[in-house]
Design a protein around this motif. Structure first.
Motif, PDB file in Angstrom:
ATOM      1  N   ILE A 116     -17.709  74.726  27.210  1.00 24.26           N
ATOM      2  CA  ILE A 116     -18.107  75.922  26.462  1.00 24.26           C
ATOM      3  C   ILE A 116     -18.544  75.553  25.048  1.00 24.26           C
ATOM      4  CG2 ILE A 116     -17.276  78.090  25.482  1.00 24.26           C
ATOM      5  CD1 ILE A 116     -15.361  78.245  27.925  1.00 24.26           C
ATOM      6  N   LEU A 117     -17.761  74.697  24.407  1.00 25.07           N
ATOM      7  CA  LEU A 117     -18.081  74.302  23.037  1.00 25.07           C
ATOM      8  C   LEU A 117     -19.347  73.453  22.970  1.00 25.07           C
ATOM      9  CD1 LEU A 117     -14.427  73.557  22.003  1.00 25.07           C
ATOM     10  CD2 LEU A 117     -15.910  75.232  20.868  1.00 25.07           C
ATOM     11  N   ARG A 118     -19.582  72.651  24.009  1.00 25.32           N
ATOM     12  CA  ARG A 118     -20.808  71.837  24.049  1.00 25.32           C
ATOM     13  C   ARG A 118     -22.047  72.719  24.086  1.00 25.32           C
ATOM     14  NH1 ARG A 118     -24.889  69.998  23.480  1.00 25.32           N
ATOM     15  NH2 ARG A 118     -25.805  68.049  24.261  1.00 25.32           N
ATOM     16  N   VAL A 119     -21.987  73.791  24.848  1.00 22.57           N
ATOM     17  CA  VAL A 119     -23.114  74.723  24.910  1.00 22.57           C
ATOM     18  C   VAL A 119     -23.355  75.376  23.544  1.00 22.57           C
ATOM     19  CG1 VAL A 119     -23.943  76.878  25.926  1.00 22.57           C
ATOM     20  CG2 VAL A 119     -22.827  75.158  27.380  1.00 22.57           C
ATOM     21  N   LEU A 120     -22.284  75.806  22.900  1.00 22.76           N
ATOM     22  CA  LEU A 120     -22.414  76.436  21.584  1.00 22.76           C
ATOM     23  C   LEU A 120     -22.893  75.439  20.531  1.00 22.76           C
ATOM     24  CD1 LEU A 120     -19.132  78.578  21.592  1.00 22.76           C
ATOM     25  CD2 LEU A 120     -21.474  79.356  22.037  1.00 22.76           C
ATOM     26  N   PHE A 121     -22.358  74.214  20.592  1.00 24.24           N
ATOM     27  CA  PHE A 121     -22.748  73.194  19.615  1.00 24.24           C
ATOM     28  C   PHE A 121     -24.205  72.796  19.810  1.00 24.24           C
ATOM     29  CE2 PHE A 121     -22.553  68.777  17.842  1.00 24.24           C
ATOM     30  CZ  PHE A 121     -22.204  69.132  16.550  1.00 24.24           C
ATOM     31  N   ALA A 122     -24.674  72.777  21.061  1.00 23.08           N
ATOM     32  CA  ALA A 122     -26.070  72.433  21.333  1.00 23.08           C
ATOM     33  C   ALA A 122     -27.021  73.425  20.667  1.00 23.08           C
ATOM     34  CB  ALA A 122     -26.310  72.401  22.839  1.00 23.08           C
ATOM     35  N   VAL A 125     -27.123  72.515  17.022  1.00 24.55           N
ATOM     36  CA  VAL A 125     -27.924  71.298  16.849  1.00 24.55           C
ATOM     37  C   VAL A 125     -29.413  71.627  16.874  1.00 24.55           C
ATOM     38  CG1 VAL A 125     -28.578  69.111  17.946  1.00 24.55           C
ATOM     39  CG2 VAL A 125     -26.162  69.725  17.725  1.00 24.55           C
ATOM     40  N   GLU A 126     -29.821  72.475  17.814  1.00 27.51           N
ATOM     41  CA  GLU A 126     -31.227  72.846  17.914  1.00 27.51           C
ATOM     42  C   GLU A 126     -31.651  73.704  16.717  1.00 27.51           C
ATOM     43  OE1 GLU A 126     -33.446  71.760  20.029  1.00 27.51           O
ATOM     44  OE2 GLU A 126     -31.901  70.512  20.978  1.00 27.51           O
ATOM     45  N   ALA A 127     -30.785  74.631  16.312  1.00 26.72           N
ATOM     46  CA  ALA A 127     -31.135  75.539  15.219  1.00 26.72           C
ATOM     47  C   ALA A 127     -31.364  74.796  13.907  1.00 26.72           C
ATOM     48  CB  ALA A 127     -30.040  76.586  15.051  1.00 26.72           C
ATOM     49  N   TYR A 128     -30.581  73.739  13.669  1.00 24.14           N
ATOM     50  CA  TYR A 128     -30.685  73.000  12.408  1.00 24.14           C
ATOM     51  C   TYR A 128     -31.421  71.666  12.557  1.00 24.14           C
ATOM     52  CZ  TYR A 128     -27.567  76.382  10.263  1.00 24.14           C
ATOM     53  OH  TYR A 128     -27.026  77.544   9.767  1.00 24.14           O
ATOM     54  N   ASP A 129     -32.032  71.458  13.725  1.00 21.72           N
ATOM     55  CA  ASP A 129     -32.864  70.276  13.965  1.00 21.72           C
ATOM     56  C   ASP A 129     -32.093  68.971  13.731  1.00 21.72           C
ATOM     57  OD1 ASP A 129     -35.209  69.005  14.727  1.00 21.72           O
ATOM     58  OD2 ASP A 129     -35.989  68.901  12.687  1.00 21.72           O
ATOM     59  N   TRP A 130     -30.893  68.898  14.288  1.00 21.46           N
ATOM     60  CA  TRP A 130     -30.097  67.678  14.178  1.00 21.46           C
ATOM     61  C   TRP A 130     -30.359  66.707  15.339  1.00 21.46           C
ATOM     62  CZ3 TRP A 130     -24.902  70.740  13.299  1.00 21.46           C
ATOM     63  CH2 TRP A 130     -24.921  71.299  12.013  1.00 21.46           C
ATOM     64  N   SER A 165     -30.062  62.532  22.306  1.00 16.23           N
ATOM     65  CA  SER A 165     -28.847  61.724  22.409  1.00 16.23           C
ATOM     66  C   SER A 165     -27.662  62.258  21.612  1.00 16.23           C
ATOM     67  CB  SER A 165     -29.131  60.282  21.974  1.00 16.23           C
ATOM     68  OG  SER A 165     -29.302  60.198  20.572  1.00 16.23           O
ATOM     69  N   PHE A 166     -27.875  63.297  20.801  1.00 15.05           N
ATOM     70  CA  PHE A 166     -26.789  63.837  19.968  1.00 15.05           C
ATOM     71  C   PHE A 166     -26.356  65.199  20.498  1.00 15.05           C
ATOM     72  CE2 PHE A 166     -25.109  66.236  16.340  1.00 15.05           C
ATOM     73  CZ  PHE A 166     -24.204  65.327  15.817  1.00 15.05           C
ATOM     74  N   PRO A 167     -25.068  65.435  20.660  1.00 18.78           N
ATOM     75  CA  PRO A 167     -23.930  64.515  20.490  1.00 18.78           C
ATOM     76  C   PRO A 167     -23.700  63.673  21.745  1.00 18.78           C
ATOM     77  CG  PRO A 167     -23.124  66.667  21.120  1.00 18.78           C
ATOM     78  CD  PRO A 167     -24.620  66.800  21.025  1.00 18.78           C
ATOM     79  N   GLY A 168     -22.748  62.751  21.680  1.00 19.89           N
ATOM     80  CA  GLY A 168     -22.425  61.900  22.824  1.00 19.89           C
ATOM     81  C   GLY A 168     -21.524  62.625  23.811  1.00 19.89           C
ATOM     82  N   ASP A 169     -22.121  63.293  24.799  1.00 18.95           N
ATOM     83  CA  ASP A 169     -21.331  64.051  25.777  1.00 18.95           C
ATOM     84  C   ASP A 169     -20.384  63.151  26.561  1.00 18.95           C
ATOM     85  OD1 ASP A 169     -22.674  66.370  25.070  1.00 18.95           O
ATOM     86  OD2 ASP A 169     -24.237  66.059  26.561  1.00 18.95           O
ATOM     87  N   HIS A 170     -20.918  62.035  27.022  1.00 14.52           N
ATOM     88  CA  HIS A 170     -20.126  61.079  27.813  1.00 14.52           C
ATOM     89  C   HIS A 170     -18.905  60.627  27.023  1.00 14.52           C
ATOM     90  CE1 HIS A 170     -19.429  56.865  29.338  1.00 14.52           C
ATOM     91  NE2 HIS A 170     -19.460  57.508  30.477  1.00 14.52           N
ATOM     92  N   ALA A 171     -19.117  60.302  25.759  1.00 10.00           N
ATOM     93  CA  ALA A 171     -18.018  59.848  24.910  1.00 10.00           C
ATOM     94  C   ALA A 171     -17.000  60.952  24.663  1.00 10.00           C
ATOM     95  CB  ALA A 171     -18.558  59.324  23.584  1.00 10.00           C
ATOM     96  N   VAL A 217     -19.445  60.858  15.543  1.00 10.85           N
ATOM     97  CA  VAL A 217     -19.608  62.141  14.848  1.00 10.85           C
ATOM     98  C   VAL A 217     -19.679  63.261  15.882  1.00 10.85           C
ATOM     99  CG1 VAL A 217     -21.043  63.533  13.311  1.00 10.85           C
ATOM    100  CG2 VAL A 217     -20.733  61.103  12.849  1.00 10.85           C
ATOM    101  N   GLY A 218     -20.752  63.299  16.652  1.00  6.79           N
ATOM    102  CA  GLY A 218     -20.913  64.375  17.620  1.00  6.79           C
ATOM    103  C   GLY A 218     -19.828  64.412  18.674  1.00  6.79           C
ATOM    104  N   GLY A 219     -19.517  63.254  19.267  1.00  6.32           N
ATOM    105  CA  GLY A 219     -18.496  63.208  20.310  1.00  6.32           C
ATOM    106  C   GLY A 219     -17.115  63.542  19.799  1.00  6.32           C
ATOM    107  N   VAL A 220     -16.771  63.018  18.635  1.00  2.00           N
ATOM    108  CA  VAL A 220     -15.448  63.284  18.064  1.00  2.00           C
ATOM    109  C   VAL A 220     -15.317  64.756  17.660  1.00  2.00           C
ATOM    110  CG1 VAL A 220     -13.908  62.792  16.130  1.00  2.00           C
ATOM    111  CG2 VAL A 220     -15.007  60.914  17.339  1.00  2.00           C
ATOM    112  N   ILE A 221     -16.390  65.332  17.111  1.00  4.06           N
ATOM    113  CA  ILE A 221     -16.344  66.759  16.748  1.00  4.06           C
ATOM    114  C   ILE A 221     -16.049  67.608  17.981  1.00  4.06           C
ATOM    115  CG2 ILE A 221     -17.793  68.719  16.064  1.00  4.06           C
ATOM    116  CD1 ILE A 221     -19.102  66.860  14.008  1.00  4.06           C
ATOM    117  N   LEU A 222     -16.758  67.352  19.068  1.00  2.00           N
ATOM    118  CA  LEU A 222     -16.524  68.110  20.297  1.00  2.00           C
ATOM    119  C   LEU A 222     -15.103  67.895  20.817  1.00  2.00           C
ATOM    120  CD1 LEU A 222     -19.881  67.622  22.250  1.00  2.00           C
ATOM    121  CD2 LEU A 222     -19.011  69.721  21.191  1.00  2.00           C
TER     122      LEU A 222
END
Length: 258
Positions: A116-122, A125-130, A165-171, A217-222
């Motif tokens: 759920i959080l990955r979908v929201l974070f994505a 990421v898109e909104a702020y062009d990260w 590649s951002f964030p690292g989902d696998h990680a 960064v991305g993986g740890v945040i998630l």
């Protein structure tokens, strides 16, 4: 089947506000370090140095490159997932007979929070062009495993590049698993879990599918947010308890050796 879970496993279906807030603060500070121009410069430098060190090692020996090629295919991911589940379900390794399915369903609940959080974070990421591409697509002279082992790339879905590649989902999945089991492990078992988590994260980094900051960064945040909302709220415990009730008729019929 009754659950005799220790207090740490039985998450009490309660809100743990101090831990919840601390985990969010850590995630926010980590993101700020990546967005702050000076901090971003340091992250970019670390990314490039880590990439050249890890990806550059593929030129050392064909056997070394072949090892990382095999660990970068989807089939290896399935084997790794099986090992992760086995270490949760193996009787009396970390969890007793009565605890292990509770632990499994708790972890699945955490994965649900992560999704759920990955979908929201994505969307953020898109909104702020990260978003950005893998280092294997951005750095000249990158060693591409898909070019060295085209058969694996064609038939076994070798992962060595991504335009997103951002964030690292696998990680994030691996770190969530490692963090969850680390709550219960001590000594050699804790060391094994941490080393296994690190090892399973390496193939994507060596192959150049992810920058180091995609994971750290991305993986740890998630991971922090999923742990916060899954383990510091009633979510994972309510999910685990519900699944145990549904699965109880099946679990009672399992042979004693399972």
């Amino acid at each position: 089947m009754t659950s005799n879970c220790p207090e740490l496993l039985r998450t009490q279906a309660a809100w743990r506000l101090p831990a919840l807030l601390w985990l969010h603060l850590c995630a926010l500070l980590l993101l700020a370090s990546w967005l702050w121009p000076t901090g971003r410069g340091l992250w970019d430098l670390l990314d490039k140095q880590a990439f050249h060190l890890l990806n550059g090692s593929l030129d050392l020996h064909p056997v070394w490159a072949g090892f990382w090629a095999i660990t970068s295919v989807r089939t290896f991911d399935l084997l790794a997932a099986g090992l992760m589940l086995l270490l949760i379900l193996r009787k009396d390794w970390l969890f007793s007979q009565g605890e292990r399915f509770h632990a499994l369903f708790t972890f699945i609940g955490l994965l649900g929070a992560l999704l759920i959080l990955r979908v929201l974070f994505a969307r953020l990421v898109e909104a702020y062009d990260w978003q950005h591409s893998s280092p294997s697509l951005m750095i000249d002279g990158s060693l591409r495993l898909s070019e060295q082992f085209p058969w694996l790339a064609e038939h076994m879905d070798l992962k060595d590049a991504s335009k997103r590649s951002f964030p690292g989902d696998h990680a994030s999945v691996l770190m969530l698993w490692g963090a969850f089991l680390a709550l219960f492990a001590r000594g050699g078992k804790l060391a094994l879990i941490l080393l296994l988590t690190l090892f399973l994260m390496l193939p994507r980094l060596v192959a150049g599918a992810h920058w180091l900051s995609d994971d750290l960064v991305g993986g740890v945040i998630l991971t922090l947010l999923a742990f916060a909302w899954g383990y510091c709220t009633p979510f994972a415990e309510l999910f685990a308890s519900s699944m145990l009730r549904l699965a109880n008729p099946i679990l009672k019929r399992l042979p004693s050796w399972v």
